[in-house]
Design a protein around this motif. Structure first.
Motif, PDB file in Angstrom:
ATOM      1  N   UNK A 177       0.836  -1.193   0.000  1.00 36.35           N
ATOM      2  CA  UNK A 177       0.000   0.000   0.000  1.00 36.35           C
ATOM      3  C   UNK A 177       0.875   1.250   0.000  1.00 36.35           C
ATOM      4  N   UNK A 178       0.628   2.146  -0.957  1.00 36.25           N
ATOM      5  CA  UNK A 178       1.421   3.365  -1.078  1.00 36.25           C
ATOM      6  C   UNK A 178       0.914   4.487  -0.187  1.00 36.25           C
ATOM      7  N   UNK A 179      -0.359   4.470   0.120  1.00 42.12           N
ATOM      8  CA  UNK A 179      -0.937   5.561   0.899  1.00 42.12           C
ATOM      9  C   UNK A 179      -0.704   5.302   2.381  1.00 42.12           C
ATOM     10  N   UNK A 180       0.183   6.088   2.960  1.00 43.99           N
ATOM     11  CA  UNK A 180       0.550   5.856   4.355  1.00 43.99           C
ATOM     12  C   UNK A 180       0.308   7.063   5.254  1.00 43.99           C
ATOM     13  N   UNK A 181      -0.101   8.184   4.665  1.00 41.15           N
ATOM     14  CA  UNK A 181      -0.299   9.408   5.437  1.00 41.15           C
ATOM     15  C   UNK A 181      -1.792   9.704   5.516  1.00 41.15           C
ATOM     16  N   UNK A 182      -2.281   9.961   6.723  1.00 40.93           N
ATOM     17  CA  UNK A 182      -3.687  10.275   6.908  1.00 40.93           C
ATOM     18  C   UNK A 182      -3.921  11.772   7.019  1.00 40.93           C
ATOM     19  N   UNK A 183      -5.131  12.179   6.664  1.00 42.48           N
ATOM     20  CA  UNK A 183      -5.560  13.571   6.816  1.00 42.48           C
ATOM     21  C   UNK A 183      -6.870  13.543   7.585  1.00 42.48           C
ATOM     22  N   UNK A 184      -6.931  14.261   8.680  1.00 38.91           N
ATOM     23  CA  UNK A 184      -8.156  14.310   9.471  1.00 38.91           C
ATOM     24  C   UNK A 184      -8.898  15.612   9.214  1.00 38.91           C
ATOM     25  N   UNK A 185     -10.176  15.494   8.950  1.00 39.17           N
ATOM     26  CA  UNK A 185     -11.020  16.658   8.684  1.00 39.17           C
ATOM     27  C   UNK A 185     -12.262  16.529   9.555  1.00 39.17           C
ATOM     28  N   UNK A 186     -12.609  17.573  10.267  1.00 42.38           N
ATOM     29  CA  UNK A 186     -13.799  17.582  11.110  1.00 42.38           C
ATOM     30  C   UNK A 186     -14.995  18.069  10.293  1.00 42.38           C
TER      31      UNK A 186
END
Length: 89
Positions: free
Chosen positions: A2-11
């Motif tokens: 899996x290449x996607x390893x960074x998360x983005x949190x949005x409220x």
């Protein structure tokens, strides 16, 4: 791998989340994939459910049992629905 390893949190509000989930579901995408595509400038397309096409086939079968003149409005309506839902090639 899996290449996607960074998360983005949005409220968001619960109502906003429901709207996003509904939009993603209509496009046949996960919420993450839907939001990723929107953020990257893509506009995901609505994918009609298979049950809709099944219902249109049933209407076509019913039209086959009608006299030709009576079947024309039914066939025109189903064709109009298909044209509205399916992308032009």
């Amino acid at each position: 791998m899996r290449n996607r390893t960074v998360g983005i949190n949005v409220r968001v509000t619960p109502a906003e989340k429901r709207r996003m989930e509904t939009a993603a579901r209509r496009c046949g995408l996960t919420l993450s994939e839907y939001l990723r595509q929107r953020a990257l400038g893509y506009t995901p397309q609505f994918h009609p459910p298979a049950s809709l096409f099944s219902a249109l086939r049933e209407l076509d079968a019913l039209a086959d049992r009608l006299p030709p003149g009576d079947a024309l409005p039914c066939r025109a309506a189903t064709d109009q629905i298909r044209d509205a839902l399916l992308p032009k090639e």
